[in-house]
Design a protein around this motif. Sequence first.
Motif, PDB file in Angstrom:
ATOM      1  N   ALA A 197       0.842  -1.204   0.000  1.00 34.06           N
ATOM      2  CA  ALA A 197       0.000   0.000   0.000  1.00 34.06           C
ATOM      3  C   ALA A 197       0.875   1.250   0.000  1.00 34.06           C
ATOM      4  O   ALA A 197       0.584   2.237  -0.690  1.00 34.06           O
ATOM      5  CB  ALA A 197      -0.932  -0.012   1.204  1.00 34.06           C
ATOM      6  N   ILE A 198       1.958   1.221   0.777  1.00 36.23           N
ATOM      7  CA  ILE A 198       2.889   2.355   0.817  1.00 36.23           C
ATOM      8  C   ILE A 198       3.591   2.511  -0.525  1.00 36.23           C
ATOM      9  O   ILE A 198       3.703   3.628  -1.065  1.00 36.23           O
ATOM     10  CB  ILE A 198       3.919   2.148   1.944  1.00 36.23           C
ATOM     11  N   ILE A 199       4.061   1.406  -1.071  1.00 35.43           N
ATOM     12  CA  ILE A 199       4.766   1.446  -2.353  1.00 35.43           C
ATOM     13  C   ILE A 199       3.852   1.995  -3.440  1.00 35.43           C
ATOM     14  O   ILE A 199       4.278   2.814  -4.280  1.00 35.43           O
ATOM     15  CB  ILE A 199       5.284   0.043  -2.707  1.00 35.43           C
ATOM     16  N   ASP A 200       2.593   1.584  -3.439  1.00 42.04           N
ATOM     17  CA  ASP A 200       1.631   2.087  -4.423  1.00 42.04           C
ATOM     18  C   ASP A 200       1.391   3.587  -4.228  1.00 42.04           C
ATOM     19  O   ASP A 200       1.302   4.346  -5.200  1.00 42.04           O
ATOM     20  CB  ASP A 200       0.311   1.334  -4.315  1.00 42.04           C
ATOM     21  N   ASP A 201       1.272   4.014  -2.964  1.00 39.89           N
ATOM     22  CA  ASP A 201       1.082   5.437  -2.679  1.00 39.89           C
ATOM     23  C   ASP A 201       2.253   6.271  -3.201  1.00 39.89           C
ATOM     24  O   ASP A 201       2.065   7.362  -3.745  1.00 39.89           O
ATOM     25  CB  ASP A 201       0.954   5.677  -1.168  1.00 39.89           C
ATOM     26  N   LEU A 202       3.448   5.772  -3.016  1.00 31.55           N
ATOM     27  CA  LEU A 202       4.644   6.544  -3.347  1.00 31.55           C
ATOM     28  C   LEU A 202       4.961   6.528  -4.839  1.00 31.55           C
ATOM     29  O   LEU A 202       5.585   7.467  -5.349  1.00 31.55           O
ATOM     30  CB  LEU A 202       5.834   6.018  -2.545  1.00 31.55           C
ATOM     31  N   ARG A 246       8.961   8.041   9.307  1.00 40.64           N
ATOM     32  CA  ARG A 246       7.679   8.544   9.781  1.00 40.64           C
ATOM     33  C   ARG A 246       7.200   9.827   9.114  1.00 40.64           C
ATOM     34  O   ARG A 246       6.000   9.963   8.853  1.00 40.64           O
ATOM     35  CB  ARG A 246       7.722   8.683  11.305  1.00 40.64           C
ATOM     36  N   PRO A 247       8.068  10.779   8.809  1.00 36.59           N
ATOM     37  CA  PRO A 247       7.559  11.981   8.120  1.00 36.59           C
ATOM     38  C   PRO A 247       6.865  11.666   6.801  1.00 36.59           C
ATOM     39  O   PRO A 247       5.926  12.358   6.413  1.00 36.59           O
ATOM     40  CB  PRO A 247       8.834  12.814   7.897  1.00 36.59           C
ATOM     41  N   ALA A 306       2.436  10.941   6.615  1.00 37.12           N
ATOM     42  CA  ALA A 306       1.931  12.131   5.917  1.00 37.12           C
ATOM     43  C   ALA A 306       0.559  11.858   5.302  1.00 37.12           C
ATOM     44  O   ALA A 306       0.245  10.727   4.914  1.00 37.12           O
ATOM     45  CB  ALA A 306       2.910  12.546   4.828  1.00 37.12           C
ATOM     46  N   ASP A 307      -0.250  12.893   5.196  1.00 40.58           N
ATOM     47  CA  ASP A 307      -1.563  12.759   4.543  1.00 40.58           C
ATOM     48  C   ASP A 307      -1.396  12.410   3.067  1.00 40.58           C
ATOM     49  O   ASP A 307      -2.193  11.671   2.503  1.00 40.58           O
ATOM     50  CB  ASP A 307      -2.363  14.055   4.687  1.00 40.58           C
ATOM     51  N   ASN A 308      -0.366  12.980   2.454  1.00 43.52           N
ATOM     52  CA  ASN A 308      -0.060  12.667   1.055  1.00 43.52           C
ATOM     53  C   ASN A 308       1.407  12.237   0.999  1.00 43.52           C
ATOM     54  O   ASN A 308       2.319  13.054   1.010  1.00 43.52           O
ATOM     55  CB  ASN A 308      -0.310  13.884   0.155  1.00 43.52           C
ATOM     56  N   ARG A 309       1.628  10.941   0.982  1.00 46.17           N
ATOM     57  CA  ARG A 309       2.982  10.411   1.092  1.00 46.17           C
ATOM     58  C   ARG A 309       3.870  10.806  -0.081  1.00 46.17           C
ATOM     59  O   ARG A 309       5.042  11.160   0.099  1.00 46.17           O
ATOM     60  CB  ARG A 309       2.927   8.892   1.215  1.00 46.17           C
TER      61      ARG A 309
END
Length: 235
Positions: A24-29, A210-211, A215-218
């Motif tokens: 999910a993080i990788i997709d967001d980024l 963590r920053p 974040a709301d928009n990674r």
Amino acid sequence: MSALSPRDRMIVPLDVPTVDDAYAIIDDLGDSVSFYKIGYQLGYAGGFDLARDLIADDKDVFMDLKLLDIDNTIEKGVISIRDMGAKFLTIHAYPKAMRAAVQGRGDTNLNLLGVTVLTSMDDADLAEAGYLISAKDLVAKRAANARAAGMDGIVCSAQEAGAMRAIVGPDMSIVTPGIRPEGTDIGDQKRVMTPSKAIAAGADYLVVGRPILQADNRSDMARRITDDIAKALEK
């Protein structure tokens, strides 16, 4: 290090409990990040297979395993990580462990990083653990040991990066966790610095967790930090 782009210098740790959370993080980024770190939490929950998938997708992977064991075990563990195709692997900066790791690395592209003193620790923490030396002096001692052992770089606080550059020389990488953009919470870190100041101090790679993750928009936060790194490199 001059050939590295600002994006190549930023490492995002996937400090989450499941591979699904990591994806999910990788997709967001998306394409805002090219370098990921996998540590204990995710490593023990399927992170090694994820690492192989990221490498196959042309991402750089930092296996933050902080190995410390008998020489033979270290050497064989490093061989396994080497064959996986990871870019970075951490070893606690004890001379025998680092020499064994260098033996296991052989003539490959794996970069071995000696962990000096964790950025969550200060002089009081070291004293409680029985060390009769300051954090600053212990970092310097372990950096010198890493160079002597033939390691490829060290992990230290950005606050120590400038002084450590004089010890490790121009060719070893300096990787700095505890990076916090202006106005963000430092959490449990004790020796922190902003991205631009860390680069100016001599760091080559910044671990920013963590920053970005909170974040709301990674992806926007990741690009802000990359821009901060770029500005520092232009000076």
